[in-house]
Design a protein around this motif. Structure first.
Motif, mmCIF file in Angstrom:
data_model
loop_
_atom_site.group_PDB
_atom_site.id
_atom_site.type_symbol
_atom_site.label_atom_id
_atom_site.label_comp_id
_atom_site.label_asym_id
_atom_site.label_seq_id
_atom_site.Cartn_x
_atom_site.Cartn_y
_atom_site.Cartn_z
ATOM 1 N N ILE A 96 9.545 4.625 4.521
ATOM 2 C CA ILE A 96 10.258 6.153 4.745
ATOM 3 C C ILE A 96 11.654 5.994 4.422
ATOM 4 O O ILE A 96 12.437 5.298 5.272
ATOM 5 N N ILE A 97 11.935 6.521 3.284
ATOM 6 C CA ILE A 97 13.380 6.665 3.066
ATOM 7 C C ILE A 97 13.854 8.066 2.679
ATOM 8 O O ILE A 97 13.056 8.784 1.967
ATOM 9 N N GLY A 98 14.915 8.255 3.328
ATOM 10 C CA GLY A 98 15.128 9.646 3.477
ATOM 11 C C GLY A 98 14.254 10.345 4.453
ATOM 12 O O GLY A 98 14.171 10.139 5.536
ATOM 13 N N GLU A 99 13.848 11.423 3.945
ATOM 14 C CA GLU A 99 12.772 12.201 4.689
ATOM 15 C C GLU A 99 11.236 12.117 4.246
ATOM 16 O O GLU A 99 10.334 12.671 4.888
ATOM 17 N N LYS A 100 10.784 11.252 3.296
ATOM 18 C CA LYS A 100 9.549 11.333 2.943
ATOM 19 C C LYS A 100 9.327 9.523 2.828
ATOM 20 O O LYS A 100 9.876 8.879 2.764
ATOM 21 N N ARG A 101 7.934 9.579 2.823
ATOM 22 C CA ARG A 101 7.333 8.158 2.742
ATOM 23 C C ARG A 101 7.280 7.791 1.200
ATOM 24 O O ARG A 101 6.918 8.497 0.528
ATOM 25 N N ARG A 102 7.762 6.714 0.913
ATOM 26 C CA ARG A 102 7.930 6.197 -0.572
ATOM 27 C C ARG A 102 7.153 5.108 -0.675
ATOM 28 O O ARG A 102 6.888 4.249 0.366
ATOM 29 N N ARG A 103 6.329 4.920 -1.699
ATOM 30 C CA ARG A 103 5.653 3.700 -2.328
ATOM 31 C C ARG A 103 6.903 2.627 -3.159
ATOM 32 O O ARG A 103 7.145 3.537 -4.322
ATOM 33 N N ILE A 104 6.893 1.709 -2.911
ATOM 34 C CA ILE A 104 7.949 0.953 -3.570
ATOM 35 C C ILE A 104 6.970 -0.155 -4.074
ATOM 36 O O ILE A 104 6.387 -1.152 -3.434
ATOM 37 N N GLN A 105 6.961 -0.476 -5.501
ATOM 38 C CA GLN A 105 6.408 -1.619 -6.131
ATOM 39 C C GLN A 105 7.504 -2.734 -6.178
ATOM 40 O O GLN A 105 8.303 -2.770 -7.018
ATOM 41 N N ILE A 106 7.362 -3.871 -5.539
ATOM 42 C CA ILE A 106 8.009 -5.149 -5.671
ATOM 43 C C ILE A 106 7.355 -6.069 -6.503
ATOM 44 O O ILE A 106 6.171 -6.679 -6.176
ATOM 45 N N THR A 107 7.965 -6.585 -7.550
ATOM 46 C CA THR A 107 7.399 -7.477 -8.749
ATOM 47 C C THR A 107 8.249 -8.747 -8.713
ATOM 48 O O THR A 107 9.693 -8.502 -8.652
#
Length: 1504
Positions: free
Chosen positions: A821-832
């Motif tokens: 959750i970044i800011g107000e929304k849930r975010r999907r972060i791809q870590i390579t």
């Protein structure tokens, strides 16, 4: 007429043999030898000679047809040929007197005259009288040859008077002489010739013989012949002499004294005996019997001659003695083998000196019996001694008989063993002491010869104790250690100077100026000078490093298995649950399965057997698997059943899966056909989606009868079918099992079915999701240095320890996904997570929203690589720097760590980046909140980054001139489709447990600089935000979304950056031209390779010359429009349409730059290196020029042609000996140009000779074979070293001689050998395949092939002979025609290949496979000759024959039958990897049965 043509019959003579006869009183205990003399003359063969002939007969025997109531015997006749060739027949009569065995008086006969009167009779008559053979014949006439006396009567033509000259038996010689005198008087009255035969001369009494001679001398014409019937001396002579007296026309025989005749006869016997013994010695098997051997030899002349002279009995005795000698020799050899093997056994069982030093031999024996390995070394026999048991015949049982250990010889071996351990212990101690002495001598440098050091250690105690060989070995080990350390430090130094290498132009080989500048910078380093005596090695390391810069892949990574990409892939594979992101809740809705319906398909009752086995392991049809109980409903179906399809489709039974079991090739083929029918029925006829996706599982049943023979073939074929059907394959587990099916197999198959059920459930009815898991909001690349001193899980722990962490898309083995959750929304972060060298490849070509750059605060090289990478990153992309060390205390206690951490913080401050630290000794793990601020910053700039990325993509695809925006020196139009390309899946860098207090640095104490994360932990922040600029350029990294428009590429030649000679000539020879504003020439007149030595997959077409249509976004409406590239002819088109247009669109905006222009630290480093290259230009000019250059970049690839060169003369990327690109030169020659200067250059290029495979001067390789050997050493030293290395370390290496070794290592091996012939291959740390390649290259470089061309045709013709034995002998004769040098080397290499083939079960290299790999090297064929191509298989079979029949060709061995290597030709089944995962696969469209069948047979060459 007929009578005249008949041949005349040979003359016939009857000889009567007479002598003293009568009762025992008259003649004594034995006769005078008349019978023996007759026997020897008539039947001279030893087996037909009987030394005992009795004259005492029963009445019945006397009256039999042989004696026929007569006192004479008819011995038969002998046909004799004289010296003049005239034959005659001699009938032999013996006059004797038979004694009644009852009365011991002479038998009454028809002739009642006394013996003297009867013996002198010249007429004899006896009707139907049979020939006499021996005493045993009497009464058993029907069992012997029956021959009648001719016409029942004979006329005597001469008399042979026998006088016994031996000692006699109770007989006085004078009495015998009186009797003989009276007999002679009576005989002389008949006027018939008489000869005296002195019998038994082998026991002769001299004065008896003299008296006989005196008696004869008193008579007229009376001849004495000295005879011995026992030894067959003069027997024939006396009869021949008598015949001559009867027929004066015959030549008179020479009467030879007994002793002379005896010597002649014995010489004849001795010669025959020698020949026979040699004949017998050809028998080498002591199990042979006389019956077998005699039948085999019976027609041999030497055998027959000996049998005739000495008889079968003596021959058999001679044979028996020989067999006994063979047996004793065999026992002696076995005893020697056992005694020689005993020290090895003692080393295995009693290797601990402290344990046995004070034990007696008997105590040591008891100790050995308790060892677990005792049975593998010794065998306790039930019967002893061992040499009298059948154990001597068990040649394959190398175990030592335990009773042999009770001998004194064995005890002596034990005592020697103990003494050896004592001395070895002392030797090892002194070697280690000497090693420590060497370590104390500071002036020993890497590469320093032993001769320069020996004078300093001559007085050392340890040096005096050990041998010269030991001292050299210790010094060599010490040298290896310091050389290895120096090389590691040198490599570390190169990484520390990363900025020096990562500004190389990858479109061309480094110029000589650049190489000089590199040497100038590095030569100031002590670590550079440390390798001064190993300059070739140092140069090789440098060139290898440059090669790595050009090809930065995990395969070429200089850290080997410590490559960050490899370690990250391994960690992520073990730590993350591999999810299918096309479906959410993969296990959620299907986790409630508690009943499983299974079809079991098999042939010949196998299906029922498997069902019974599963039920045996179940309880009331309930099966426990992974902590859960499943109800199983099993339906076994026979594959042969005509109702197969009907049984599958029933309304009451819906199967979840089908187990297909097989135990033979036939059943496997049948199963394949059945599966094809089922799929065809389901998909095409019934349209049953459920059954079309029915999961199949192939199960291999255990073969209890012939598991070792058939299992490899079945495993290979089963795996092959499973791959074609896209279904799991369950192999027989390792070990021995009494049943056909193992519990492990059943559980593994059930797991596969359950996974497939869950998979199919989501396919049929996918669960709605809030967001497709494959779409990521942010793409972050984390970079780390290979070989950094921290574990991978440390830097990954902030992510892996988070509950929101999951696997990335399938195929992205180096990525993970975070739900934050970044800011107000849930975010999907791809870590390579990538290594720095892999990150360089994606930095320019993929969309990346942010970088996390990790470095070790303990390693300068790590910081150097970070600086080099960060310098070229677009300053619009947010960066997080992470320093890794053990604890906060390191900052205060270690100045080097403090310096690196301070430098990292300083760079972060200069470029307004985030900075934090991770500590490996932290007490708890950090969560991803440590990066929350960084993620927020990245999210804030996301739109700007993506717009800049797309804008940059548009500019690159719509302008033909140089880009005015500053570009990375490594910039290129590289096709880098991350994450789908093979390069991108190679590996990312790793993370690990994170430290406690992640603060900027321990020094600041201002609490205002820290915030609290969700766990209440403090983490550092930077208040200075990054400026956001719209439409600015950025470096692009791995995105599946918003792909960069495809830019067409041209075919480009390969880059060869290995040979320093070529490297120096690179840019200097073809200097790059400056950007020009003149009109662009048409594509056919453009030669863009004039200025570059470009990699094939790197060079791009000029944008204006591409004919492809591609999509670019419209600037105004952000729509996708079609644009066709066109040739720009207007002189000002470039400026107006490109440069000016972009200036107008970006008016008022700062162009995207690089971080090296924002950081004084980064800029100063780059500038310090740059000045060395461009010393004639100011800093501003230099950097301005760099901005205007467009440089392509060569990315690494698993299939990179530079790593596997197509042309034989081209080396790999790591090869320090590399030639120029001949194809590139040829291309230049074909190009048109309007400049005279360029034409001259092209003519010069055309005159160049094609490069050869080896491109350094050598006085060894490529020399004639005769120049490399001596009579004392007939094998070239290099060949000997390579073969010894391969046989010591890699004889079982899979694919030996088939799998290519690293080309760089192959050339390095030869170059190092060129410089030092005593070099040890073990010290070079090269692979077996590299040494094998170098060995093949040695033969390929010879001026003439090892097998001379002159013999090729003979080999070809001989190989066509159908008879195997004849063909092999002819080939053997051809081999003998080799030059002696070629013969010795050929014998050596074929013997080596034979040893390799003997390990085919592990290396999979049969004689056939080896011949395929080696015959072109040994024969050097002309492949351009079409006639030759038709015989290639024959030539290959010739080499295969040499390898198989090595013992026959070179060691006089037996011809061996070719082994059945069907199983061994199969490639390794790799069963563990293929069976264990059991990942359900999406099945392909139904296969036709006929398409399945051809795939099953194994590839005969083992290529598949």
């Amino acid at each position: 007429m007929m009578a005249k043509n008949k041949e005349p019959r040979p003359p016939s003579y009857a000889v009567s043999v007479v002598g003293l006869s009568g009762t025992e009183k008259d003649k004594g205990n034995c006769g005078v030898g008349k019978s023996c003399l007759c026997n020897r003359f008539v039947r001279s063969k030893a087996d037909e000679y009987y030394p005992e002939h009795t004259s005492v007969l029963s009445t019945i025997d006397f009256g039999g047809r042989v004696v026929n109531n007569d006192h004479f015997l008819y011995w038969g006749d002998v046909t004799q040929s004289g010296e003049d060739g005239i034959e005659c027949r001699i009938h032999v009569i013996e006059q004797t007197e038979f004694i009644d065995d009852q009365t011991f008086l002479p038998h009454r006969s028809t002739n009642l005259q006394p013996y003297i009167k009867r013996a002198a009779a010249s007429k004899l008559q006896s009707a139907e009288k049979l020939m006499y053979i021996c005493t045993d014949q009497l009464g058993l006439e029907q069992d012997f040859e029956q021959k009648q006396m001719p016409e029942g009567k004979l006329s005597i033509d001469g008399f042979l008077l026998c006088i016994d000259v031996s000692q006699g038996c109770n007989r006085k010689f004078d009495d015998q002489l009186k009797f003989v005198n009276n007999l002679y008087i009576q005989l002389s009255k008949s006027k018939k010739p008489i000869i005296i035969a002195a019998t038994k001369c082998d026991e002769c009494v001299d004065h008896y013989l003299r008296e006989v001679q005196a008696f004869a001398s008193n008579k007229k014409n009376l001849v004495v012949v000295e005879t011995s019937a026992r030894f067959n001396v003069n027997v024939e002579t006396c009869f021949t002499a008598l015949v001559q007296m009867m027929d004066k026309t015959r030549g008179k025989p020479k009467i030879i004294p007994y002793l002379d005749a005896y010597k002649t006869q014995r010489q004849l016997v001795v010669t025959a005996t020698d020949k026979f013994e040699k004949l017998v010695q050809t028998v080498r098997d002591y199990h042979a019997t006389w019956k077998t051997v005699s039948n085999k030899l019976k027609n041999h002349p030497d055998y027959e001659e000996y049998i005739n002279l000495e008889g079968t009995k003596k021959a058999k005795n001679t044979f028996s003695k020989h067999i006994e000698q063979l047996k004793q020799e065999h026992i002696r050899k076995r005893r020697e083998e056992y005694v020689n093997a005993l020290p090895r056994a003692l080393n295995n069982l009693l290797s601990n000196l402290d344990e046995i030093e004070h034990l007696s031999w008997s105590e040591a024996l008891k100790l050995m019996e308790k060892r677990p390995d005792f049975q593998s070394c010794f065998v306790v026999l039930e019967k002893t001694p061992w040499d009298e048991t059948d154990h001597i015949d068990k040649v394959n049982d190398r175990r030592i008989p335990f009773d042999l250990l009770t001998t004194l010889e064995a005890e002596k071996v034990y005592q020697n063993h103990v003494q050896h351990l004592i001395s070895e212990k002392r030797r090892v101690e002194m070697k280690e002491k000497f090693k420590k002495t060497l370590e104390k001598i500071q002036f020993i440098s890497p590469g320093q010869p032993w001769e320069e050091v020996i004078c300093f250690v001559m007085e050392d105690e340890a040096f005096k104790y050990i041998t010269d060989a030991d001292s050299k070995e210790v010094y060599s080990r010490h040298q290896r250690e310091i050389v290895e350390k120096a090389k590691e430090e040198f490599q570390e130094m190169l990484f520390e100077h990363s900025e020096l290498f990562y500004d190389l132009d990858l479109n061309a080989t480094p110029s000589s100026d650049k190489m000089s500048e590199i040497h100038a910078v590095l030569s100031e380093e002590p670590r550079y000078k440390a390798l001064q005596k190993l300059a070739p090695d140092r140069e090789s390391l440098l060139l290898k490093h440059i090669g790595f810069v050009y090809h930065p892949t995990k395969e070429t990574c200089l850290s080997g298995q410590n490559c960050m990409d490899i370690k990250v892939e391994q960690l992520l594979a073990n730590s993350l649950l591999q999810l299918d992101h096309g479906r959410s809740n993969l296990y959620h809705d299907s986790a409630n399965i508690d009943k499983v319906n299974l079809f079991i398909l098999g042939k010949d009752g196998l299906a029922q057997e498997l069902a019974n086995e599963i039920r045996t392991q179940s309880t009331d049809d309930e099966y426990a698997l992974d902590g859960k109980i499943y109800e199983l409903d099993l339906r076994p179906v026979d594959a042969k059943s005509p109702y197969l399809l009907t049984q599958l489709w029933t309304s009451t039974f819906k199967p979840h899966g089908c187990f297909c079991v097989f135990n033979s090739i036939e059943s496997l083929n049948f199963i394949g056909e059945c599966i094809g029918k089922i799929r065809t029925e389901a998909s095409q006829i019934r349209r049953d989606k459920y059954m079309a996706n029915l999961p199949f599982t192939l199960i291999l049943a255990n073969q209890r009868d012939s598991i070792s023979k058939n299992l490899p073939i079945l495993r290979h074929q089963g795996q092959q079918l499973a791959n074609k059907l896209q279904c799991p394959f369950v192999d027989v587990p390792a070990g021995t099992y009494p049943r056909k099916f193992n519990e492990t197999q059943i559980k593994q198959a059930l797991r596969g079915v359950l996974e497939a059920v869950k998979h199919n459930f989501d396919v049929v009815s996918p669960v709605p999701t809030i967001k497709d898991l494959s779409e990521a909001d942010l793409r972050i690349v984390m970079c780390a240095m290979c070989g950094d001193p921290f574990s991978v899980d440390l830097i990954l722990s902030p992510f892996l320890d988070s509950h929101s962490c999951s696997a990335a898309q399938a195929g992205q083995s180096n990525s993970l996904m975070l739900d934050k959750i970044i800011g107000e929304k849930r975010r999907r972060i791809q870590i390579t997570i990538l290594s720095y060298h892999s990150s360089i490849g994606v930095r320019k070509d993929e969309l990346v929203h942010g970088y996390i750059l990790v470095y070790s605060a303990k390693r300068k090289a790590s910081m150097g690589m970070l600086r080099a990478f960060l310098s070229e990153v677009q300053d619009t992309i947010p960066v997080q720097l992470v320093a890794v060390t053990d604890s906060q205390a390191d900052f205060f206690e270690n100045e080097a760590i403090k310096e690196l951490m301070t430098e990292g913080e300083h760079i972060a401050t200069e470029i307004t980046a985030k900075f934090t630290a991770l500590y490996s000794l932290s007490q708890y793990h950090r969560q991803t909140e440590v990066f929350t601020l960084f993620f927020s910053d990245v999210l804030e700039k996301k739109n700007m980054i993506e717009n800049s990325y797309m804008s940059d993509s548009t500019r690159e695809t719509t302008h033909t001139s140089e880009d005015v925006f500053p570009r990375s020196p490594r910039g290129s139009s590289l096709d880098y489709n991350y994450p789908d390309s093979e390069d991108d899946t190679e590996g990312p860098p790793p993370y690990s447990p994170i430290g406690d207090d992640v603060r900027l640095l321990p020094t600041p104490s201002d609490r205002s600089k820290y915030r609290l994360d969700l766990e209440g932990n403090e983490y550092p922040i930077h208040s200075t935000p990054l400026n956001c600029h719209d439409h600015e350029r950025n470096h692009k990294v791995p995105p599946p979304i918003k792909p960069k428009p495809l830019v067409p590429k041209t075919n480009v030649k390969k880059l060869d950056p290995n040979l320093l000679k070529t490297i120096e000539a690179g840019i200097c020879k073809n200097p790059r031209k400056q950007p020009s504003r003149v009109p662009t020439a048409p594509p056919e007149n453009i030669d863009q390779s004039d200025n570059y030595a470009d990699p094939v997959d790197t060079i791009f077409k000029h944008k204006g010359f591409a004919d492809d249509i591609y999509a670019v976004p419209d600037d105004s409406q952000n729509r996708i429009i079609k644009v066709r590239n066109s040739i720009v002819i207007n002189t000002q088109g470039d400026e107006e349409n490109g440069y000016s247009d972009r200036i107008s669109r970006s008016h008022g905006e700062r162009r995207p730059s690089k971080y090296k222009y924002k950081s004084k630290t980064l800029f100063s480093k780059a500038k310090s290196y740059y000045r060395r290259t461009h010393s004639d230009a100011s800093d501003d000019e230099a950097f301005t020029t760099s901005k205007t250059k467009r440089k392509g970049r060569h990315r690494g690839s698993e299939e990179d042609p530079l790593l596997s060169p197509v042309e034989t003369w081209k080396g790999g990327i790591d090869n320090p000996a590399i030639t120029s690109d001949q194809e590139l030169d040829d291309k230049k020659m074909k190009k048109k140009t309007h400049k005279v200067k360029e034409e001259k250059k092209k003519k010069k290029t055309k005159a160049l000779n094609p490069p050869i495979r080896r491109n350094w001067e050598s006085n060894y390789f490529g020399m004639p074979l005769q120049d490399l050997v001596t009579p004392e050493k007939p094998i070239p030293l290099f060949v000997e070293k390579c073969v010894q290395f391969i046989e010591d370390t890699g004889l079982c290496t899979e694919g030996l001689y088939r799998v290519s070794g690293n080309k760089t290592d192959q050339d390095n091996i030869q170059k190092q050998f060129d410089q030092d012939r005593s070099i040890s291959l073990e010290s070079m740390e090269v692979t077996v395949n590299a040494v094998a390649g170098a060995l093949k290259a040695f033969f390929a470089d010879l001026p003439d092939p090892l097998i001379p061309y002159s013999l090729h045709q003979e080999l070809l013709e001989t190989s066509k002979i159908l008879d195997k034995t004849e063909r092999l002998h002819e080939l053997k004769e051809i081999v003998k025609k080799f030059h002696p040098v070629n013969y010795d080397v050929f014998k050596y290499i074929i013997t080596h290949l034979n040893r390799v083939s003997q390990q085919y079960k592990t290396n999979f290299m049969t004689a056939d496979n080896l011949s395929i790999c080696f015959w072109p090297t040994l024969m050097r064929p002309d492949f351009e000759n079409r006639a030759f191509l038709s015989t290639t298989k024959i030539h290959q079979s010739v080499i295969e024959t040499f390898i198989q029949q090595c013992q026959f060709f070179f060691y006089n061995g037996e011809i061996v039958e070719a082994p059945n290597t069907v199983a061994c030709q199969l490639p390794p089944s790799n069963t563990v990897q293929m069976v264990e995962p059991m990942v359900p696969l999406q099945l392909p469209p139904p296969l036709q049965p006929q398409l399945i069948q051809p795939q099953l047979p194994a590839d005969p060459l083992g290529i598949i």
